[in-house]
Design a protein around this motif. Structure first.
Motif, short mmCIF file in Angstrom:
data_model
loop_
_atom_site.label_atom_id
_atom_site.label_comp_id
_atom_site.label_asym_id
_atom_site.label_seq_id
_atom_site.Cartn_x
_atom_site.Cartn_y
_atom_site.Cartn_z
N VAL A 1 22.33 11.99 18.32
CA VAL A 1 22.87 10.54 18.24
C VAL A 1 22.80 9.93 16.72
N PRO A 2 24.13 9.47 16.31
CA PRO A 2 23.96 8.98 14.95
C PRO A 2 23.30 7.60 14.78
N PRO A 3 22.56 7.75 13.81
CA PRO A 3 21.46 6.38 13.33
C PRO A 3 22.03 5.58 12.38
N LEU A 4 21.76 4.33 12.41
CA LEU A 4 22.50 3.33 11.50
C LEU A 4 21.46 2.16 11.32
N TRP A 5 21.62 1.69 10.05
CA TRP A 5 20.57 0.37 9.84
C TRP A 5 21.21 -0.67 10.88
N TRP A 6 20.21 -1.61 11.07
CA TRP A 6 20.37 -2.66 12.18
C TRP A 6 19.93 -3.85 11.34
N ARG A 7 20.09 -5.00 11.86
CA ARG A 7 19.87 -6.21 11.26
C ARG A 7 18.27 -6.23 10.87
N SER A 8 17.84 -6.12 9.72
CA SER A 8 16.52 -6.20 9.15
C SER A 8 15.74 -4.68 9.15
N VAL A 9 16.84 -3.77 9.60
CA VAL A 9 16.41 -2.28 9.29
C VAL A 9 14.98 -1.91 9.78
N GLY A 10 14.18 -1.32 8.98
CA GLY A 10 12.93 -0.87 9.51
C GLY A 10 11.98 -1.97 10.22
N HIS A 11 12.21 -3.11 9.46
CA HIS A 11 11.28 -4.50 10.05
C HIS A 11 11.72 -4.66 11.49
N THR A 12 12.83 -4.06 11.99
CA THR A 12 12.91 -4.43 13.34
C THR A 12 11.96 -3.85 14.30
N HIS A 13 11.35 -2.78 13.97
CA HIS A 13 10.33 -2.25 14.82
C HIS A 13 8.76 -2.24 14.19
N THR A 14 8.75 -2.22 12.81
CA THR A 14 7.35 -2.20 12.10
C THR A 14 6.97 -3.59 12.19
N GLY A 15 7.77 -4.57 12.08
CA GLY A 15 7.25 -6.01 12.09
C GLY A 15 6.66 -6.30 13.41
N PHE A 16 7.19 -5.63 14.64
CA PHE A 16 6.86 -5.92 16.03
C PHE A 16 5.48 -5.22 16.22
N ALA A 17 5.40 -3.66 15.84
CA ALA A 17 4.32 -3.00 15.90
C ALA A 17 2.97 -3.65 15.12
N VAL A 18 3.09 -4.12 13.95
CA VAL A 18 2.19 -4.48 13.23
C VAL A 18 1.68 -5.89 13.50
N GLU A 19 2.61 -6.76 13.76
CA GLU A 19 2.28 -7.97 14.24
C GLU A 19 1.69 -8.15 15.84
N THR A 20 2.12 -7.47 16.88
CA THR A 20 1.66 -7.37 18.01
C THR A 20 0.20 -6.82 18.05
N PHE A 21 0.06 -5.54 17.53
CA PHE A 21 -1.23 -5.04 17.34
C PHE A 21 -2.26 -5.54 16.73
N LEU A 22 -2.01 -6.23 15.53
CA LEU A 22 -2.90 -7.12 14.87
C LEU A 22 -3.25 -8.15 15.76
N ASP A 23 -2.36 -8.87 16.60
CA ASP A 23 -2.66 -10.01 17.27
C ASP A 23 -3.59 -9.58 18.34
N GLU A 24 -3.48 -8.48 18.92
CA GLU A 24 -4.45 -8.08 20.04
C GLU A 24 -5.86 -7.70 19.33
#
Length: 719
Positions: free
Chosen positions: A508-531
């Motif tokens: 599957v060919p990958p590509l950047w998507w609006r905000s690139v790595g932050h699309t998933h790292t921002g979610f993971a960091v901020e939800t886990f921190l909140d927990e």
């Protein structure tokens, strides 16, 4: 189609038809957007000379040539503002066009080649375009001083007029332009003190709004030359598949179908019109070779990702002693795994390009080129022309979100191959449908995050262990910074931190998507921190503030968003709130979300309070619009969007009915505060996206009691 062509010779400063040009010149064929009417300007007085930073026409208009593509994020307006500020022009005389493709003259200073991305348009152009405006102003003043025989120091420029108060002499820019063009530009110019800005920081109307709302704006899809040949390509349902054989007998029976040819990317159907091309493709029979195809389903990929966690990864960040910290029996610990799906970009205007061979053998290509030099070189190579014989005409574009920023220009490879396979006597429009685009790959990769965290008796987070599994967008075997950005540079003060990256190979060919790595790292960091904060009994805002590193801009946006939302006030019954703060592309954004549950269990986001610190605010109106757009785009993804591979690896989704954006009635009320700042400007096209996902998930967890361990929140069919 009113497309003019004006060609001039290349030099630093050129005089032409009574106009002043600052930069370099070569070619054209681009609509002009004018501030005074908000429409494309036409006629000889438009002087659409391209590959220049600033051009002044005899009618006093000032045209800036944007080295960045305009696909809705506002560079035409932003760059024109920078020039107008230093030129002391009136906003009504400003116009904008795309520059030609030239990786040297129009390089993005952040990339080293011409291109738009990484929310860098204003950041890399801030000083460059201000200097272009200031240089033009100095040359106009010098011309006036010489013509009026007065000291240049006594001349003032204000709102597009050049005046000498002592003699009463006054002129517009146009009357001085030819003389100014003959004057040697100053080697250096002094830029304005920001305290004296009159345009920067103002909510000026966008140059392109009216034309885009009244139908006068020209997109690639609107370019319809005489005798046009339309081509669409049949692609496989499996990534990595290739054509084994095909039967085009039924396709050739369709009225209007001209030819069917195999290309490296699939089977192309050529027709006299779009309807015939699509109908011909629909009855084309293709037998695909799946020997090198991706045949695993999304569920199987997720299972294989989890197995990768047992293998040795690449260290992205390490501080303290994580294993020793987790060995402390006095700590409370939490673990989580979060799965992120493939995401398509789904811009409103799918990929398309028009090829027109001129009588002299040269080639004009029209498309929404995010990296025009790369697209130009690719087209030239495949068609077999020297790059000097190819003109890449960048068009305004109906969105991209990263879709058109592809290594090696694979879309242009297909479009050019389709044109090259003809006798090139007819113009060719190569088109992707919405289905082609959503099923076409170049997705935001699928990721898996495994998280471990620990808090001490004081409720402070003292250990953080994060493993990230996914494709390297950059195709690297070692650490790809885009996979871990936002996690490897954790903004919170945690003494023991480890972040490991695991690269996986997929067809599957990958590509950047609006905000690139932050699309998933921002979610993971901020939800886990909140927990973790909830487990520690900490308030989500106060708990973040306690552990943020000494960066006042992080705290500033977090406090402002909380203030906007009146954090801590009574929440309506049946609703909950969540918060997140993410720095991406050097821009700080915090969002507070208020959510409830609909009768069918779907989350309903009612309100979003957003604070953004992007340094000097060139145009607060555009900044707010980009935050609103990012929130809508990101919210659709976190609630509903996923591209899934079903049984045998076949792509499931195809259009907005099963890969849907949020509807207009689902868009929350958004309130945006732009933090006043004297820091250098940073981008706003992408940073509005990352916080909306975790803020929504945090509110949803507090409302339902169930943490979000996979996206989208609303489950989609996988087969």
């Amino acid at each position: 189609m009113a497309i003019q062509e004006i060609s001039t010779t290349r030099r630093s400063f050129l005089a032409g038809t009574g106009g002043l040009v600052i930069g370099f010149a070569l070619m054209p064929k681009i609509p002009v957007f004018a501030a005074e009417k908000g429409v494309q300007a036409g006629g000889a007085d438009s002087l659409m000379t391209l590959n220049t930073f600033v051009r002044i026409g005899p009618d006093d208009t000032v045209t800036i040539l944007s080295k960045h593509i305009e696909f809705g994020q506002g560079p035409f307006t932003g760059l024109a503002t920078l020039v107008a500020e230093e030129l002391d022009a009136d906003w009504g005389q400003m116009r904008a066009v795309h520059s030609p493709a030239d990786d040297k003259v129009y390089a993005n200073l952040a990339f080293g080649l011409q291109g738009t991305g990484g929310s860098s348009s204003i950041a890399n152009s801030y000083e460059q375009f201000r200097k272009a405006g200031a240089t033009a102003r100095a040359m106009l003043v010098a011309a006036a001083a010489d013509e009026w025989r007065v000291p240049a120091s006594e001349i003032i420029v204000e709102k597009g007029r050049v005046r000498h108060p002592g003699s009463g002499k006054e002129s517009g820019f146009g009357a001085l332009a030819t003389k100014a063009a003959s004057i040697k530009p100053p080697p250096d110019v002094k830029l304005k003190d920001p305290a004296k800005f009159t345009l920067i920081g103002q909510e000026l109307p966008r140059l392109d709004t009216v034309a885009k709302t009244n139908g006068q704006a020209i997109f690639t899809l609107d370019i319809v030359p005489d005798d046009l040949l339309v081509v669409v390509v049949a692609h496989p349902d499996h990534f990595g598949a290739a054509v084994k054989s095909f039967d085009d007998s039924e396709a050739r029976k369709v009225k209007g179908v001209v030819e069917v040819k195999q290309l490296p990317q699939g089977v192309a159907v050529y027709a006299d019109n779009t309807f015939a091309a699509l109908k011909g493709r629909s009855v084309l029979k293709v037998d695909w070779d799946l020997s090198n195809a991706e045949t695993r389903s999304s569920d199987q990929l997720a299972a294989d990702y989890a197995k990768s966690l047992t293998e040795k990864g690449v260290t992205a960040a390490e501080k303290g002693d994580v294993e020793k910290a987790f060995g402390d029996k006095g700590l409370k610990t939490l673990e989580a795994q979060i799965v992120f799906p493939f995401l398509a970009h789904a811009p409103m205007e799918p990929l398309d390009a028009v090829f027109i061979r001129a009588a002299d053998g040269s080639l004009d290509v029209y498309n929404g080129a995010q990296f025009p030099g790369m697209d130009k070189n690719t087209a030239a190579k495949i068609v077999g022309l020297d790059t000097s014989k190819v003109r890449l005409n960048t068009q305004i574009t109906g969105g991209s979100f990263g879709r058109k920023a592809q290594f090696g220009s694979p879309y242009m490879q297909e479009a050019a191959a389709a044109f090259a396979a003809t006798d090139q006597s007819r113009p060719v429009k190569h088109m992707w449908t919405r289905e082609d685009d959503i099923r076409g790959g170049y997705y935001r990769p699928m990721y898996l995050h495994k998280m471990r965290g620990a808090i001490n008796a004081d409720g402070r987070i003292v250990a953080w262990d994060q493993a990230i599994v996914g494709q390297s967008i950059l195709g690297k075997a070692d650490l790809d910074s885009t996979s871990v950005e936002g996690a490897s540079d954790l903004p919170y003060d945690v003494p023991n931190v480890r972040v490991i990256s695991h690269n996986v190979k997929l067809a599957v060919p990958p590509l950047w998507w609006r905000s690139v790595g932050h699309t998933h790292t921002g979610f993971a960091v901020e939800t886990f921190l909140d927990e973790l904060l909830q487990m520690a009994g900490k308030d989500p805002v106060e708990g973040r503030l306690e552990q943020l590193k000494e960066d006042p801009r992080y705290a500033g946006v977090l406090k402002k968003a909380a203030e906007l939302a009146d954090w801590g006030a009574k929440i309506p019954e049946g609703r909950q709130r969540g918060v997140a703060v993410v720095k991406s592309f050097n821009t700080y954004v915090s969002q507070v979300v208020e959510v409830s549950a609909l009768a069918d269990g779907t989350p309903r986001v009612h309100k979003v309070w957003c604070a953004v610190d992007c340094g000097v605010a060139i145009n607060p109106n555009i900044i707010k619009a980009q935050m609103e757009g990012g929130i809508g785009y990101g919210l659709g993804a976190v609630l509903f969007d996923a591209v899934t591979l079903g049984k045998g690896g076949a792509i499931v989704q195809s259009n907005f009915h099963d890969y849907r954006s949020i509807r207009i009635n689902e868009m929350p009320d958004v309130e945006v505060a732009v933090i006043k700042s004297g820091e250098p400007p940073t981008g706003v096209g992408e940073p509005g996206v990352p916080p909306i996902g975790p803020a929504t998930a945090n509110a949803w967890r507090r409302l339902t009691g169930a943490p979000v361990r996979g996206l989208p929140i609303v489950a989609v069919a996988t087969s």
